[in-house]
Motif scaffolding. Structure first.
Motif, PDB file in Angstrom:
ATOM      1  N   ALA A  28       0.829  -1.206   0.000  1.00 13.81           N
ATOM      2  CA  ALA A  28       0.000   0.000   0.000  1.00 13.81           C
ATOM      3  C   ALA A  28       0.865   1.257   0.000  1.00 13.81           C
ATOM      4  O   ALA A  28       0.567   2.219  -0.716  1.00 13.81           O
ATOM      5  N   CYS A  29       1.947   1.246   0.766  1.00 15.50           N
ATOM      6  CA  CYS A  29       2.820   2.421   0.831  1.00 15.50           C
ATOM      7  C   CYS A  29       3.591   2.610  -0.463  1.00 15.50           C
ATOM      8  O   CYS A  29       3.856   3.742  -0.873  1.00 15.50           O
ATOM      9  N   GLU A  31       2.405   1.858  -3.438  1.00 14.37           N
ATOM     10  CA  GLU A  31       1.417   2.444  -4.354  1.00 14.37           C
ATOM     11  C   GLU A  31       1.210   3.917  -4.054  1.00 14.37           C
ATOM     12  O   GLU A  31       1.107   4.729  -4.968  1.00 14.37           O
ATOM     13  N   GLN A  32       1.149   4.256  -2.760  1.00 15.80           N
ATOM     14  CA  GLN A  32       0.983   5.654  -2.379  1.00 15.80           C
ATOM     15  C   GLN A  32       2.172   6.483  -2.855  1.00 15.80           C
ATOM     16  O   GLN A  32       1.996   7.582  -3.390  1.00 15.80           O
ATOM     17  N   ALA A  35       1.977   7.042  -6.551  1.00 18.30           N
ATOM     18  CA  ALA A  35       0.903   7.963  -6.922  1.00 18.30           C
ATOM     19  C   ALA A  35       1.244   9.413  -6.580  1.00 18.30           C
ATOM     20  O   ALA A  35       0.806  10.333  -7.269  1.00 18.30           O
ATOM     21  N   GLN A  36       2.048   9.631  -5.526  1.00 20.87           N
ATOM     22  CA  GLN A  36       2.289  10.994  -5.057  1.00 20.87           C
ATOM     23  C   GLN A  36       3.644  11.564  -5.452  1.00 20.87           C
ATOM     24  O   GLN A  36       3.896  12.740  -5.229  1.00 20.87           O
ATOM     25  N   TRP A  56       7.372   6.817   1.086  1.00 19.21           N
ATOM     26  CA  TRP A  56       7.186   5.441   1.559  1.00 19.21           C
ATOM     27  C   TRP A  56       7.500   5.332   3.047  1.00 19.21           C
ATOM     28  O   TRP A  56       6.749   4.723   3.804  1.00 19.21           O
ATOM     29  N   CYS A  59       4.778   6.897   5.138  1.00 21.48           N
ATOM     30  CA  CYS A  59       3.596   6.029   5.130  1.00 21.48           C
ATOM     31  C   CYS A  59       3.784   4.836   6.061  1.00 21.48           C
ATOM     32  O   CYS A  59       2.903   4.499   6.848  1.00 21.48           O
ATOM     33  N   TYR A  63       1.744   3.865   9.405  1.00 22.36           N
ATOM     34  CA  TYR A  63       1.057   2.576   9.489  1.00 22.36           C
ATOM     35  C   TYR A  63       1.407   1.854  10.785  1.00 22.36           C
ATOM     36  O   TYR A  63       0.552   1.294  11.454  1.00 22.36           O
TER      37      TYR A  63
END
Length: 77
Positions: A28-29, A31-32, A35-36, A56, A59, A63
């Motif tokens: 998930a991190c 992908e984040q 995306a950013q 990353w 994130c 988490y």
């Protein structure tokens, strides 16, 4: 057609340089960060790789609720 082949080849090599995904939070991190990386503020003018790594790490820390290695103690000899 040639440009498409170059882009596909370059993106495949970029993924080969990354370590294997370690779990759902890592995925998930990543992908984040992907995306950013082009829209995140970059006042220190970091490279895209370093900026993505920073996103990353932030994130992953969020988490887990702490830093990346909360129980680690530095060893000095």
């Amino acid at each position: 057609m040639f440009a498409f082949a170059v882009i596909v080849g370059a993106s495949g090599q970029a993924g080969a340089n990354e370590p294997p995904i370690q779990g759902p939070a890592d995925a998930a991190c990543r992908e984040q960060a992907r995306a950013q990386v082009f829209t995140a503020p970059n006042p220190d003018r970091l490279s895209l790789w370093d900026l993505g790594s920073q996103i990353w790490h932030t994130c992953m820390a969020a988490y887990h609720g702490t830093g990346p290695n909360p129980g680690r103690q530095e060893q000095r000899f």
